[in-house]
Design a protein around this motif. Structure first.
Motif, PDB file in Angstrom:
ATOM      1  N   LEU A 100      13.346   6.659  -1.887  1.00  0.00           N
ATOM      2  CA  LEU A 100      12.105   6.172  -2.483  1.00  0.00           C
ATOM      3  C   LEU A 100      11.672   4.863  -1.820  1.00  0.00           C
ATOM      4  O   LEU A 100      10.479   4.660  -1.539  1.00  0.00           O
ATOM      5  CB  LEU A 100      12.306   5.971  -3.984  1.00  0.00           C
ATOM      6  CG  LEU A 100      11.067   5.983  -4.883  1.00  0.00           C
ATOM      7  CD1 LEU A 100      10.338   7.298  -4.778  1.00  0.00           C
ATOM      8  CD2 LEU A 100      11.473   5.709  -6.326  1.00  0.00           C
ATOM      9  N   LEU A 101      12.627   3.995  -1.552  1.00  0.00           N
ATOM     10  CA  LEU A 101      12.334   2.728  -0.890  1.00  0.00           C
ATOM     11  C   LEU A 101      11.827   2.949   0.527  1.00  0.00           C
ATOM     12  O   LEU A 101      10.831   2.329   0.954  1.00  0.00           O
ATOM     13  CB  LEU A 101      13.591   1.851  -0.870  1.00  0.00           C
ATOM     14  CG  LEU A 101      13.470   0.521  -0.103  1.00  0.00           C
ATOM     15  CD1 LEU A 101      12.399  -0.361  -0.718  1.00  0.00           C
ATOM     16  CD2 LEU A 101      14.814  -0.196  -0.073  1.00  0.00           C
ATOM     17  N   ILE A 102      12.473   3.840   1.260  1.00  0.00           N
ATOM     18  CA  ILE A 102      12.041   4.137   2.627  1.00  0.00           C
ATOM     19  C   ILE A 102      10.623   4.690   2.628  1.00  0.00           C
ATOM     20  O   ILE A 102       9.782   4.304   3.457  1.00  0.00           O
ATOM     21  CB  ILE A 102      13.010   5.130   3.293  1.00  0.00           C
ATOM     22  CG1 ILE A 102      14.380   4.472   3.502  1.00  0.00           C
ATOM     23  CG2 ILE A 102      12.453   5.622   4.623  1.00  0.00           C
ATOM     24  CD1 ILE A 102      15.441   5.420   4.018  1.00  0.00           C
ATOM     25  N   CYS A 103      10.337   5.583   1.704  1.00  0.00           N
ATOM     26  CA  CYS A 103       8.997   6.171   1.626  1.00  0.00           C
ATOM     27  C   CYS A 103       7.954   5.109   1.302  1.00  0.00           C
ATOM     28  O   CYS A 103       6.838   5.138   1.831  1.00  0.00           O
ATOM     29  CB  CYS A 103       8.967   7.273   0.567  1.00  0.00           C
ATOM     30  SG  CYS A 103       9.843   8.771   1.047  1.00  0.00           S
ATOM     31  N   ALA A 104       8.299   4.169   0.437  1.00  0.00           N
ATOM     32  CA  ALA A 104       7.368   3.090   0.107  1.00  0.00           C
ATOM     33  C   ALA A 104       7.097   2.210   1.324  1.00  0.00           C
ATOM     34  O   ALA A 104       5.964   1.773   1.559  1.00  0.00           O
ATOM     35  CB  ALA A 104       7.919   2.247  -1.043  1.00  0.00           C
ATOM     36  N   LEU A 105       8.124   1.954   2.118  1.00  0.00           N
ATOM     37  CA  LEU A 105       7.952   1.132   3.312  1.00  0.00           C
ATOM     38  C   LEU A 105       7.083   1.812   4.362  1.00  0.00           C
ATOM     39  O   LEU A 105       6.380   1.143   5.121  1.00  0.00           O
ATOM     40  CB  LEU A 105       9.316   0.800   3.920  1.00  0.00           C
ATOM     41  CG  LEU A 105      10.217  -0.140   3.108  1.00  0.00           C
ATOM     42  CD1 LEU A 105      11.588  -0.260   3.762  1.00  0.00           C
ATOM     43  CD2 LEU A 105       9.572  -1.518   2.967  1.00  0.00           C
ATOM     44  N   LEU A 106       7.114   3.137   4.401  1.00  0.00           N
ATOM     45  CA  LEU A 106       6.416   3.879   5.456  1.00  0.00           C
ATOM     46  C   LEU A 106       5.222   4.672   4.951  1.00  0.00           C
ATOM     47  O   LEU A 106       4.567   5.365   5.734  1.00  0.00           O
ATOM     48  CB  LEU A 106       7.396   4.843   6.147  1.00  0.00           C
ATOM     49  CG  LEU A 106       8.692   4.251   6.679  1.00  0.00           C
ATOM     50  CD1 LEU A 106       9.537   5.335   7.330  1.00  0.00           C
ATOM     51  CD2 LEU A 106       8.409   3.138   7.675  1.00  0.00           C
ATOM     52  N   GLY A 107       4.907   4.586   3.666  1.00  0.00           N
ATOM     53  CA  GLY A 107       3.942   5.510   3.074  1.00  0.00           C
ATOM     54  C   GLY A 107       2.487   5.120   3.145  1.00  0.00           C
ATOM     55  O   GLY A 107       1.617   5.929   2.785  1.00  0.00           O
ATOM     56  N   PRO A 144      14.009  12.302  -4.835  1.00  0.00           N
ATOM     57  CA  PRO A 144      13.681  11.524  -6.034  1.00  0.00           C
ATOM     58  C   PRO A 144      13.093  12.373  -7.157  1.00  0.00           C
ATOM     59  O   PRO A 144      13.446  12.177  -8.331  1.00  0.00           O
ATOM     60  CB  PRO A 144      12.656  10.499  -5.525  1.00  0.00           C
ATOM     61  CG  PRO A 144      12.957  10.351  -4.073  1.00  0.00           C
ATOM     62  CD  PRO A 144      13.406  11.707  -3.628  1.00  0.00           C
ATOM     63  N   VAL A 145      12.228  13.322  -6.813  1.00  0.00           N
ATOM     64  CA  VAL A 145      11.634  14.182  -7.843  1.00  0.00           C
ATOM     65  C   VAL A 145      12.701  15.061  -8.487  1.00  0.00           C
ATOM     66  O   VAL A 145      12.706  15.257  -9.706  1.00  0.00           O
ATOM     67  CB  VAL A 145      10.502  15.046  -7.236  1.00  0.00           C
ATOM     68  CG1 VAL A 145      10.071  16.120  -8.223  1.00  0.00           C
ATOM     69  CG2 VAL A 145       9.317  14.173  -6.872  1.00  0.00           C
ATOM     70  N   SER A 146      13.615  15.573  -7.678  1.00  0.00           N
ATOM     71  CA  SER A 146      14.690  16.407  -8.227  1.00  0.00           C
ATOM     72  C   SER A 146      15.554  15.610  -9.202  1.00  0.00           C
ATOM     73  O   SER A 146      15.935  16.109 -10.267  1.00  0.00           O
ATOM     74  CB  SER A 146      15.565  16.954  -7.092  1.00  0.00           C
ATOM     75  OG  SER A 146      14.813  17.766  -6.219  1.00  0.00           O
ATOM     76  N   LEU A 147      15.851  14.374  -8.859  1.00  0.00           N
ATOM     77  CA  LEU A 147      16.652  13.534  -9.748  1.00  0.00           C
ATOM     78  C   LEU A 147      15.898  13.216 -11.035  1.00  0.00           C
ATOM     79  O   LEU A 147      16.496  13.155 -12.122  1.00  0.00           O
ATOM     80  CB  LEU A 147      17.050  12.245  -9.029  1.00  0.00           C
ATOM     81  CG  LEU A 147      18.036  12.419  -7.868  1.00  0.00           C
ATOM     82  CD1 LEU A 147      18.226  11.105  -7.130  1.00  0.00           C
ATOM     83  CD2 LEU A 147      19.372  12.940  -8.370  1.00  0.00           C
ATOM     84  N   GLN A 160       0.830  -1.195   0.000  1.00  0.00           N
ATOM     85  CA  GLN A 160       0.000   0.000   0.000  1.00  0.00           C
ATOM     86  C   GLN A 160       0.871   1.254   0.000  1.00  0.00           C
ATOM     87  O   GLN A 160       0.513   2.268  -0.608  1.00  0.00           O
ATOM     88  CB  GLN A 160      -0.916   0.003   1.226  1.00  0.00           C
ATOM     89  CG  GLN A 160      -1.891  -1.154   1.274  1.00  0.00           C
ATOM     90  CD  GLN A 160      -2.712  -1.147   2.551  1.00  0.00           C
ATOM     91  OE1 GLN A 160      -3.038  -0.104   3.108  1.00  0.00           O
ATOM     92  NE2 GLN A 160      -3.040  -2.337   3.038  1.00  0.00           N
ATOM     93  N   GLY A 161       1.997   1.171   0.706  1.00  0.00           N
ATOM     94  CA  GLY A 161       2.909   2.311   0.737  1.00  0.00           C
ATOM     95  C   GLY A 161       3.466   2.629  -0.632  1.00  0.00           C
ATOM     96  O   GLY A 161       3.592   3.797  -1.008  1.00  0.00           O
TER      97      GLY A 161
END
Length: 268
Positions: free
Chosen positions: A81-88, A102-105, A34-35
């Motif tokens: 991005l991975l951390i955000c997916a785990l906690l999102g 991630p958006v800047s890159l 879900q994250g």
């Protein structure tokens, strides 16, 4: 440097920190699927389809040309991005602030691709360069910041004025977020009775003690559709009253919702 220092000299402090973080985020990590979906939604809201598509194509081009340098440059963004997916999972719109890197890159990689395209086919380069910002959904955010800067029509100001006019001095106001002040309109916490409604229904709920009013900020009205308190309250006001100047991932002109006990006045 404190992680390394604590690992050597203060192992108890490091263990305590890891334990707290594990306990806090264990439930989130279990919903990583879900994250990931939520992160994809926030990426789209943050920069639009143009930046995502062109950015990914640009990364593909860069990996093909300079794999080592590209992987090194992108590593931090991919980890974030991975951390955000785990906690999102279930996070509100403002969680997108953690996606800045991630958006800047993506923007940098997209710019590289557009530059190369413009060198080969100038016309196509200009078309893509113009299309990308048009797909970014920027206008609502510009309007939200303009309204916020003006102040007079800003959502929290309007909601605070409404509550001041409608709520009696002895009537309690309920809030949902904790700590409350960052997520509610201006309230006189020193003199008003403000009560926090927990996210889960209390085991011993005394309906007579529920506050007469309830106020909260959210990305949209659907954010609390399934909350336990919905059977006791009905919406009576929403600010700013128009979706034209509402940006989901900014706190500027954030939507404010006012509810009252079910036998209250009609919606405004």
């Amino acid at each position: 440097p404190y992680v390394l220092y604590n690992a050597v000299a203060q192992r108890a402090a490091l263990a305590s920190n890891v334990s707290n973080s594990t306990a806090m985020y264990a439930g989130q990590v279990a919903r990583a699927g879900q994250g990931a979906v939520r992160v994809a939604e926030l990426l789209y809201e943050s920069c639009g389809a143009g930046v995502i598509v062109v950015g990914l194509l640009g990364f593909g081009r860069l990996v093909y040309r300079r794999p080592r340098e590209t992987c090194i440059a992108a590593a931090a963004g991919l980890v974030m991005l991975l951390i955000c997916a785990l906690l999102g999972a279930g996070k509100p719109g403002e969680f997108a602030r953690f996606l800045v890197l991630p958006v800047s890159l993506l923007c940098v990689a997209g710019a590289v691709l557009i530059t190369e395209l413009a060198r080969r086919r100038r016309g196509w380069g200009v078309v893509v360069a113009c299309a990308v910002p048009l797909l970014a959904g920027t206008p609502p955010y510009v309007r939200a910041f303009m309204v916020d800067a003006d102040g007079a029509g800003e959502s929290r100001y309007l909601a605070g004025r409404y509550l001041q006019e409608q709520v009696g001095e002895k009537e309690a106001i309920g809030v949902l977020q904790e700590p409350a002040p960052y997520a509610v309109p201006p309230l006189d916490f020193a003199h008003r009775t403000v009560r926090w409604l927990p996210p889960r229904r209390p085991a011993e709920l005394h309906e007579s003690e529920l506050p007469e009013w309830l106020v909260f900020t959210a990305d949209g009205a659907a954010a609390y559709e399934r909350s336990w308190w919905r059977e006791y309250y009905r919406p009576v006001a929403w600010f700013p009253g128009s979706r034209a100047a509402v940006g989901r991932i900014t706190w500027a002109n954030k939507p404010v919702f006012v509810h009252r006990r079910a036998e209250s006045s009609p919606v405004r």
